[in-house]
Write a protein that holds these residues in place. Structure first.
Motif, mmCIF file in Angstrom:
data_model
loop_
_atom_site.group_PDB
_atom_site.id
_atom_site.type_symbol
_atom_site.label_atom_id
_atom_site.label_comp_id
_atom_site.label_asym_id
_atom_site.label_seq_id
_atom_site.Cartn_x
_atom_site.Cartn_y
_atom_site.Cartn_z
ATOM 1 N N GLU A 163 0.901 -1.604 0.112
ATOM 2 C CA GLU A 163 0.344 0.056 -0.231
ATOM 3 C C GLU A 163 0.990 1.295 0.326
ATOM 4 O O GLU A 163 2.050 1.210 0.812
ATOM 5 C CB GLU A 163 -0.255 0.144 1.361
ATOM 6 N N GLU A 164 0.394 2.375 -0.450
ATOM 7 C CA GLU A 164 0.764 3.403 -0.667
ATOM 8 C C GLU A 164 0.459 4.696 -0.478
ATOM 9 O O GLU A 164 -0.933 5.084 -0.034
ATOM 10 C CB GLU A 164 1.686 4.068 -2.275
ATOM 11 N N TRP A 165 1.128 5.264 0.161
ATOM 12 C CA TRP A 165 0.973 6.633 1.431
ATOM 13 C C TRP A 165 0.865 8.146 -0.094
ATOM 14 O O TRP A 165 2.336 7.192 -0.805
ATOM 15 C CB TRP A 165 1.650 6.853 2.460
ATOM 16 N N GLY A 166 0.539 8.780 0.293
ATOM 17 C CA GLY A 166 0.725 9.551 -0.614
ATOM 18 C C GLY A 166 -0.534 11.628 0.582
ATOM 19 O O GLY A 166 -0.732 10.976 1.978
ATOM 20 N N PHE A 180 5.290 14.460 -6.149
ATOM 21 C CA PHE A 180 5.623 14.465 -4.971
ATOM 22 C C PHE A 180 5.675 15.336 -3.879
ATOM 23 O O PHE A 180 6.018 16.436 -4.559
ATOM 24 C CB PHE A 180 6.829 13.069 -4.751
ATOM 25 N N LYS A 241 -2.782 5.645 -0.800
ATOM 26 C CA LYS A 241 -3.306 5.684 -2.501
ATOM 27 C C LYS A 241 -4.815 5.157 -2.477
ATOM 28 O O LYS A 241 -3.979 3.201 -2.710
ATOM 29 C CB LYS A 241 -2.490 5.164 -3.436
ATOM 30 N N TYR A 251 -4.793 13.469 -5.713
ATOM 31 C CA TYR A 251 -3.899 12.527 -5.330
ATOM 32 C C TYR A 251 -1.822 12.882 -5.250
ATOM 33 O O TYR A 251 -1.389 12.570 -5.990
ATOM 34 C CB TYR A 251 -3.207 10.876 -5.118
ATOM 35 N N PRO A 253 2.206 11.181 -4.379
ATOM 36 C CA PRO A 253 3.252 10.831 -3.642
ATOM 37 C C PRO A 253 3.949 10.964 -2.451
ATOM 38 O O PRO A 253 4.094 12.744 -2.858
ATOM 39 C CB PRO A 253 3.625 9.471 -4.267
ATOM 40 N N LEU A 254 3.992 10.324 -1.488
ATOM 41 C CA LEU A 254 5.334 10.744 -0.698
ATOM 42 C C LEU A 254 6.530 10.576 -1.303
ATOM 43 O O LEU A 254 7.094 9.689 -1.987
ATOM 44 C CB LEU A 254 5.363 10.479 0.343
ATOM 45 N N SER A 255 8.115 11.062 -1.090
ATOM 46 C CA SER A 255 8.567 11.131 -1.290
ATOM 47 C C SER A 255 10.038 11.379 0.065
ATOM 48 O O SER A 255 10.004 12.667 0.575
ATOM 49 C CB SER A 255 9.026 12.044 -2.568
ATOM 50 N N LYS A 257 9.707 7.070 -0.492
ATOM 51 C CA LYS A 257 8.237 6.808 -0.065
ATOM 52 C C LYS A 257 8.176 6.106 1.213
ATOM 53 O O LYS A 257 8.761 5.947 2.163
ATOM 54 C CB LYS A 257 8.355 5.390 -1.108
ATOM 55 N N GLU A 259 5.269 2.715 2.443
ATOM 56 C CA GLU A 259 4.381 2.187 1.934
ATOM 57 C C GLU A 259 4.150 0.546 3.171
ATOM 58 O O GLU A 259 5.275 1.019 4.497
ATOM 59 C CB GLU A 259 5.298 0.967 1.231
#
Length: 295
Positions: A163-166, A180, A241, A251, A253-255, A257, A259
């Motif tokens: 699972e990806e966070w953002g 990002f 996400k 949306y 994404p974070l940098s 990452k 997850e």
């Protein structure tokens, strides 16, 4: 020695508390205490060290725990295999959050239902803490949980999908055109977060040196509600996400990452109902095959 009593023994060993174990087993505390004493008398050994607040296993108790787990596991497997000869029927109750890997859960349930059309599903939506509470109370059979989560008292299968966070921000936000966002970008901004403490801890770790600049203005357990607040400009919504869109939101994404894994979890040291046992065995094979295909 009855399997029922071994299940009582394992429940007490897991909970380390007679009162809590009795409530989970739906029997009275005196009945449970009497069953345990009779088991000790039958075996001629002391299984527990008791005090006013908790109960712990002796060395003999630890040995019985290992044997009891194997015996109940064998009994569960035998019951499942015998039941499989007939048309398996019943209800399976599952708690799940909203994740991208929810599609795997949907595949599991659909394929399982193709094999056993007499089974019905009851799906409860909530965060991992809500779901665990209902598993402990015996309301749910299985939980599809987002890590980090305390699963020390659970058997589980880890989902291979990440699972990806953002962040979700209003299309009017100055962040809306970013590819990002970094901890520096979010430091000092009002944030909307999950109410789960373990998740908040993960996010704080991601912020690193900027953690002391977090400004949480709202938290909750339903992403739709928090997204609505974000659309009104109350704050930046840190979330997973998802395969959905929120009108007026975008949306990013974070940098670096961030997850998370999800796990399919059920109670440890407990004999499973035929439907639950069949689903667990089916899910193990399905996910193991999926893992193999991804290598």
């Amino acid at each position: 020695m009855e399997l029922r009593v071994l299940n009582y023994f394992l429940t007490v060993a897991r909970e380390e508390n007679i009162t809590r174990a009795a409530a989970l087993l739906h029997i009275t505390q005196p009945t449970l205490s009497r069953q345990l004493m009779q088991l000790e008398e039958e075996l001629g050994v002391k299984l527990f060290q008791r005090n006013n607040h908790s109960i712990a296993l002796t060395e003999q108790g630890m040995l019985l725990k290992r044997w009891a787990q194997e015996l109940l596991s064998l009994a569960e497997k035998t019951k499942w295999e015998l039941t499989e000869e007939e048309q398996l029927r019943g209800e399976l109750s599952i708690g799940s959050g909203e994740y991208q890997s929810s599609r795997l859960l949907a595949e599991l349930l659909s394929t399982f239902h193709d094999r056993y059309p007499g089974i019905q599903f009851e799906i409860y939506g909530g965060n991992s803490d809500n779901i665990k509470e209902r598993i402990e109370r015996g309301i749910l059979d299985i939980g599809f949980l987002l890590e980090p989560v305390d699963i020390g008292k659970y058997e589980f299968i880890r989902c291979p999908l990440l699972e990806e966070w953002g962040v979700l921000v209003s299309e009017q936000s100055d962040l809306a055109q970013r590819k990002f966002v970094t901890p520096d970008d979010l430091a000092g901004r009002p944030l909307l977060l999950s109410r789960r403490d373990l998740v908040k801890r993960e996010i704080i770790n991601w912020f690193g040196a900027y953690a002391d600049q977090l400004q949480i203005v709202a938290s909750g357990n339903l992403p739709y509600n928090l997204a609505a607040l974000g659309r009104q400009g109350l704050g930046v919504f840190l979330n997973l996400k998802l395969n959905c869109q929120y009108e007026g939101m975008c949306y990013i994404p974070l940098s670096p990452k961030l997850e998370s894994h999800t796990v399919l979890a059920w109670k440890k040291n407990q004999a499973l109902a035929p439907v639950t046992g069949a689903f667990v065995n089916f899910a193990k094979k399905y996910i193991n095959r999926m893992d193999h295909d991804m290598i």
